[in-house]
Scaffold this motif. Sequence first.
Motif, PDB file in Angstrom:
ATOM      1  N   ARG A   5      37.361  36.555  57.390  1.00  0.00           N
ATOM      2  CA  ARG A   5      37.980  37.039  56.572  1.00  0.00           C
ATOM      3  C   ARG A   5      38.814  36.770  55.183  1.00  0.00           C
ATOM      4  N   LEU A   9      38.750  35.935  51.383  1.00  0.00           N
ATOM      5  CA  LEU A   9      38.771  37.248  50.151  1.00  0.00           C
ATOM      6  C   LEU A   9      37.222  36.813  49.905  1.00  0.00           C
ATOM      7  N   HIS A  54      34.517  39.334  50.083  1.00  0.00           N
ATOM      8  CA  HIS A  54      34.627  41.081  50.564  1.00  0.00           C
ATOM      9  C   HIS A  54      34.502  40.861  49.218  1.00  0.00           C
ATOM     10  N   LYS A  93      34.966  42.607  45.664  1.00  0.00           N
ATOM     11  CA  LYS A  93      36.120  42.771  44.990  1.00  0.00           C
ATOM     12  C   LYS A  93      37.461  43.690  44.580  1.00  0.00           C
ATOM     13  N   THR A 132      40.390  43.225  49.440  1.00  0.00           N
ATOM     14  CA  THR A 132      40.552  41.916  48.874  1.00  0.00           C
ATOM     15  C   THR A 132      41.996  42.495  47.660  1.00  0.00           C
ATOM     16  N   GLU A 133      41.703  44.085  47.507  1.00  0.00           N
ATOM     17  CA  GLU A 133      42.881  44.848  46.470  1.00  0.00           C
ATOM     18  C   GLU A 133      44.096  44.512  47.054  1.00  0.00           C
ATOM     19  N   TYR A 168      45.622  42.453  48.585  1.00  0.00           N
ATOM     20  CA  TYR A 168      46.243  40.775  48.341  1.00  0.00           C
ATOM     21  C   TYR A 168      46.359  40.572  46.924  1.00  0.00           C
ATOM     22  N   ASN A 176      44.558  33.366  52.186  1.00  0.00           N
ATOM     23  CA  ASN A 176      44.101  35.018  51.192  1.00  0.00           C
ATOM     24  C   ASN A 176      45.499  34.786  50.392  1.00  0.00           C
ATOM     25  N   ALA A 234      43.886  34.909  45.996  1.00  0.00           N
ATOM     26  CA  ALA A 234      44.421  35.718  45.507  1.00  0.00           C
ATOM     27  C   ALA A 234      45.309  34.892  44.305  1.00  0.00           C
ATOM     28  N   TYR A 255      42.831  33.427  41.048  1.00  0.00           N
ATOM     29  CA  TYR A 255      42.240  34.514  41.255  1.00  0.00           C
ATOM     30  C   TYR A 255      43.163  34.960  40.447  1.00  0.00           C
TER      31      TYR A 255
END
Length: 285
Positions: free
Chosen positions: A50, A52, A55, A57, A62-63, A65, A101, A105, A108
Amino acid sequence: MDSVKEIETYLGLRVVGLIPHIERRTKKLKLLPPMFAIRKVDRLGVMRSRLLFNHPKDSLFTESYINMAGRYFLKQLYMQTNTFLFSSSDFNEGKSITCCNVALACAYLDKKTLLVEADLERPSINRVFDITRNPGLTDCVIGNTPWRGIVKKVSDYTNSKVYGEKLSGFPGIKNLDLITFGQILRDNKTLFGNPKLPIIINEMKSVYDVVIFDCSPILKTDDVLSLAKHVSGVFLVYQLGRINRGNLRKARLVLEKNEIDCTGVLVNDIPINDYYRILKNSYGG
């Protein structure tokens, strides 16, 4: 539950994030012949699957989070609030993986992020990221190790054979540092009451854009309350339908009794059909 407003009324807390369900990973018990094999939940495998970076993007998971981090957590930085504590009312609500996550995020989104393992009951971040637990937070707070000396940098955890290039190739991974729990103490209750802790947290705040603490469930230990008094925001992770909402209310009342505000709740593991319906009824589209 058909809308965010309805969930907030139901729980009595502000909803700051909605996380959709992801199928669980299972494995066969090897001790039985194939025809009698039983499938059981691979809990560590579930947590790792699970993360990120496992998975796409543009996936819904993912979106959810990335959008939540950009919409809420990074918005808090403008108000000089950048230390966040995550807890839950009980075990098995997805708290730790939610912490991981949210941290991924924020990284990211190009924010220098520190994820701290502060779960006295079931520390798991070291196992999730496949790194050593020692040295860690306890060695810093109880011992004499400087906190900067226990930080796991990207070079320490991206060499994991478990993830390979999936982790090292995740955008912004260079922005994420980790602090694991460290040695298990005979009396963990001395950890968060230590006068060194608020000093350490203030230093962390000055170095990182975002600091996230993964803590024990509030109804399982009261130690988390000591740490909660030194952070900017306290969030509860709640798996809708799994844990009795009465437990969540009890957790909120424990915080209120100790004069700690619950900033909001992240509703986790929402069935996909329900997730789409809630979004549509809450935000249109």
